[in-house]
Structures are given as structure tokens and as C-alpha cells.
Design a protein around this motif. Structure first.
Motif, short mmCIF file in Angstrom:
data_model
loop_
_atom_site.label_atom_id
_atom_site.label_comp_id
_atom_site.label_asym_id
_atom_site.label_seq_id
_atom_site.Cartn_x
_atom_site.Cartn_y
_atom_site.Cartn_z
N LEU A 16 -18.42 -5.14 -4.53
CA LEU A 16 -18.62 -5.53 -5.93
C LEU A 16 -17.48 -6.40 -6.44
O LEU A 16 -17.68 -7.36 -7.18
N ASN A 17 -16.26 -6.02 -6.06
CA ASN A 17 -15.07 -6.77 -6.47
C ASN A 17 -14.00 -6.53 -5.42
O ASN A 17 -13.51 -5.40 -5.28
N ALA A 18 -13.62 -7.56 -4.71
CA ALA A 18 -12.72 -7.41 -3.57
C ALA A 18 -11.36 -6.87 -3.96
O ALA A 18 -10.72 -6.13 -3.19
N TYR A 19 -10.89 -7.21 -5.16
CA TYR A 19 -9.50 -6.97 -5.50
C TYR A 19 -9.22 -5.62 -6.15
O TYR A 19 -8.10 -5.13 -6.09
N ILE A 20 -10.24 -5.04 -6.77
CA ILE A 20 -10.02 -3.76 -7.45
C ILE A 20 -9.64 -2.65 -6.47
O ILE A 20 -8.63 -1.96 -6.68
N PRO A 21 -10.40 -2.41 -5.40
CA PRO A 21 -9.99 -1.33 -4.49
C PRO A 21 -8.66 -1.63 -3.78
O PRO A 21 -7.88 -0.71 -3.52
N LEU A 22 -8.40 -2.90 -3.47
CA LEU A 22 -7.10 -3.25 -2.88
C LEU A 22 -5.96 -2.90 -3.83
O LEU A 22 -4.94 -2.34 -3.41
N LEU A 23 -6.16 -3.21 -5.12
CA LEU A 23 -5.13 -2.94 -6.11
C LEU A 23 -4.97 -1.44 -6.32
O LEU A 23 -3.84 -0.94 -6.44
N VAL A 24 -6.08 -0.71 -6.36
CA VAL A 24 -6.01 0.74 -6.54
C VAL A 24 -5.26 1.39 -5.38
O VAL A 24 -4.35 2.21 -5.60
N VAL A 25 -5.60 1.03 -4.16
CA VAL A 25 -4.93 1.60 -2.99
C VAL A 25 -3.45 1.21 -2.98
O VAL A 25 -2.58 2.06 -2.74
N GLY A 26 -3.15 -0.05 -3.26
CA GLY A 26 -1.76 -0.51 -3.25
C GLY A 26 -0.91 0.19 -4.30
O GLY A 26 0.22 0.63 -4.01
N LEU A 27 -1.43 0.30 -5.51
CA LEU A 27 -0.67 0.94 -6.59
C LEU A 27 -0.48 2.44 -6.34
O LEU A 27 0.62 2.97 -6.55
N LEU A 28 -1.55 3.11 -5.91
CA LEU A 28 -1.44 4.55 -5.65
C LEU A 28 -0.49 4.84 -4.50
O LEU A 28 0.28 5.81 -4.55
N ALA A 29 -0.54 4.00 -3.47
CA ALA A 29 0.36 4.20 -2.33
C ALA A 29 1.81 3.90 -2.70
O ALA A 29 2.74 4.50 -2.15
N ASN A 30 1.99 3.00 -3.65
CA ASN A 30 3.34 2.58 -4.04
C ASN A 30 3.99 3.55 -5.02
O ASN A 30 5.20 3.79 -4.93
N PHE A 31 3.20 4.09 -5.94
CA PHE A 31 3.79 4.89 -7.02
C PHE A 31 3.44 6.37 -6.98
O PHE A 31 3.94 7.13 -7.81
N THR A 32 2.56 6.79 -6.07
CA THR A 32 2.19 8.20 -5.99
C THR A 32 2.16 8.64 -4.52
O THR A 32 2.33 7.83 -3.61
N ASP A 33 1.89 9.91 -4.33
CA ASP A 33 1.71 10.45 -2.99
C ASP A 33 0.24 10.69 -2.67
O ASP A 33 -0.08 11.30 -1.65
N VAL A 34 -0.63 10.24 -3.54
CA VAL A 34 -2.06 10.46 -3.34
C VAL A 34 -2.54 9.71 -2.11
O VAL A 34 -3.35 10.21 -1.33
N VAL A 35 -2.05 8.49 -1.94
CA VAL A 35 -2.40 7.68 -0.78
C VAL A 35 -1.13 7.37 -0.01
O VAL A 35 -0.18 6.81 -0.57
N ARG A 36 -1.10 7.73 1.28
CA ARG A 36 0.04 7.41 2.14
C ARG A 36 -0.46 6.49 3.25
O ARG A 36 -1.28 6.88 4.07
N LEU A 37 0.04 5.28 3.25
CA LEU A 37 -0.42 4.29 4.21
C LEU A 37 0.48 4.25 5.44
O LEU A 37 1.70 4.37 5.32
N PRO A 38 -0.11 4.06 6.61
CA PRO A 38 0.71 3.90 7.83
C PRO A 38 1.43 2.56 7.81
O PRO A 38 1.14 1.69 6.97
N HIS A 39 2.33 2.39 8.75
CA HIS A 39 3.19 1.20 8.77
C HIS A 39 2.38 -0.09 8.80
O HIS A 39 2.75 -1.08 8.16
N ASP A 40 1.28 -0.09 9.54
CA ASP A 40 0.48 -1.32 9.69
C ASP A 40 -0.09 -1.81 8.37
O ASP A 40 -0.44 -2.99 8.25
N PHE A 41 -0.22 -0.91 7.40
CA PHE A 41 -0.80 -1.29 6.12
C PHE A 41 0.21 -1.19 4.97
O PHE A 41 -0.18 -1.22 3.80
N ALA A 42 1.48 -1.10 5.31
CA ALA A 42 2.52 -0.98 4.28
C ALA A 42 2.59 -2.22 3.40
O ALA A 42 3.08 -2.15 2.27
N TRP A 43 2.10 -3.34 3.90
CA TRP A 43 2.14 -4.58 3.10
C TRP A 43 1.35 -4.46 1.81
O TRP A 43 1.61 -5.18 0.84
N LEU A 44 0.39 -3.52 1.77
CA LEU A 44 -0.39 -3.34 0.55
C LEU A 44 0.46 -2.82 -0.61
O LEU A 44 0.06 -2.93 -1.77
#
Length: 203
Positions: A16-44
């Protein structure tokens, strides 16, 4: 199972919108512990990446609400939305398996294929529906439908992360407008074929 539902929900949102889920995952991984990304996706979680995604999101929100321009935007997004779907599905699938190995973790390409496929299917449905909406409402419906799609993408992203079990329910809800779109497209095609039979083009 829950990781797969999270990936499914996020890739659906990307259709539906490419950028909304990317932004949600990136922000949550950056500022919370709800989403923890592995090293390969740390760029998000990189600040510059988040900022760029935010700018692209603002452009998408504006362009997708202008009749005719929205069609051009959908053509461009044919590559972007499936790619985003693959990223968010793979990122969250991998994130859920940081501490243990499974078949999906040993075969990461599966997550990419599923994410791309789901996002592409949703994108095709969205892109096919928009001309019908524009024609039937003389363009007035474009911003309304676009706003609903953005809200749906945000809602699906949050549900996928916080309440993955409800992703199935959300997909059923989305299936209703999808059924309406398919029905309208079939009727439109049938009317066009009927006109061609009645008034064949000269050879």
C-alpha cells in the motif's frame, strides 16, 4: 509462526505504501526494544536512512493524492513497493531468529520471495483500483482513497509488530475492498468487450 505473521503484515503494508512499514521498523528498532534487527539490517536504524525514508514518504503522500500523477507514481512504485516488502519481511523474520536457527533462518531467500510476492500482489490491486476510482469519481475520490491506503498501511504495520495474531483479521478486512475492486474491474472489462462487439473497429 508469529514472525511469519509479522512479516506478512508488514509486506502487505508495503504494498500500500512502501515507506510506512520501513519507517515503522526503523524507528522502533532505533528507539525501542520492540524490534531488534540483526547486523545485516542495521542500516534501517541509521539516522540518515530514516530521514531519507521520511522525505520519500512525504513525497509519496502528496503525489499519490493527485489524479493522473498517482498513476505515474504507481508505475514507479511497481519496483519500490515489492522491494520494501522483501526488506521488512526478511528483516523481521531474521530479527525473530537471532537466538536460534530454523529452516527459514537457513534459507533467507524464502523471506525475500514471500515479502516481494505479497507486496507486489497488494500493489497490483492498488494500482488497478486507482483508475477505476478516478474515473468513477472524476478524480475527487483519489485523495480520499489514498488517505485510507496510508492509514491502512500504518495500521497494518503497527498490528504486525505489536499484535501479529490480528494480522489475519486485518487481511480479511482488506479482502472486502479487494473483492470490490476485482468486481468493478470485471464489470468494466465486460462493458468494454460488449462495446467492441457492437461497434467493431474497421480493418
Amino acid at each position: 509462526m508469529l514472525a511469519a505473521l509479522t512479516g506478512l503484515g508488514l509486506s502487505t503494508a508495503a504494498g500500500l505504501n512502501a515507506y510506512i512499514p520501513l519507517l515503522v521498523v526503523g524507528l522502533l528498532a532505533n528507539f525501542t526494544d520492540v524490534v531488534r534487527l540483526p547486523h545485516d539490517f542495521a542500516w534501517l536504524t541509521n539516522g540518515w536512512v530514516i530521514a531519507i525514508i521520511g522525505v520519500l514518504l512525504l513525497a509519496e503522500i502528496v503525489l499519490d493524492k493527485v489524479p493522473v500523477v498517482d498513476h505515474v507514481n504507481d508505475m514507479i512504485q511497481t519496483a519500490v513497493r515489492p522491494a520494501a516488502g522483501g526488506v521488512v519481511f526478511s528483516a523481521t523474520q531474521a530479527a525473530s531468529q537471532l537466538d536460534h536457527s530454523t529452516w527459514m533462518n537457513d534459507n533467507p531467500w524464502v523471506s525475500w520471495v514471500l515479502g516481494i510476492g505479497v507486496a507486489f500482489a497488494v500493489h497490483v490491486m492498488k494500482a488497478s483500483a486507482r483508475p477505476v476510482v478516478n474515473v468513477s469519481t472524476a478524480g475527487v475520490g483519489a485523495p480520499v482513497v489514498s488517505t485510507m491506503e496510508d492509514a491502512g498501511s500504518l495500521g497494518m504495520s503497527l498490528v504486525a509488530v505489536f499484535f501479529p495474531v490480528l494480522v489475519i483479521v486485518a487481511l480479511v478486512v482488506l479482502a472486502v475492498p479487494a473483492w470490490w475492486v476485482i468486481r468493478r474491474l470485471r464489470r468494466r472489462r465486460a462493458r468494454r468487450d460488449e462495446r467492441l462487439r457492437r461497434d467493431p473497429q474497421p480493418t
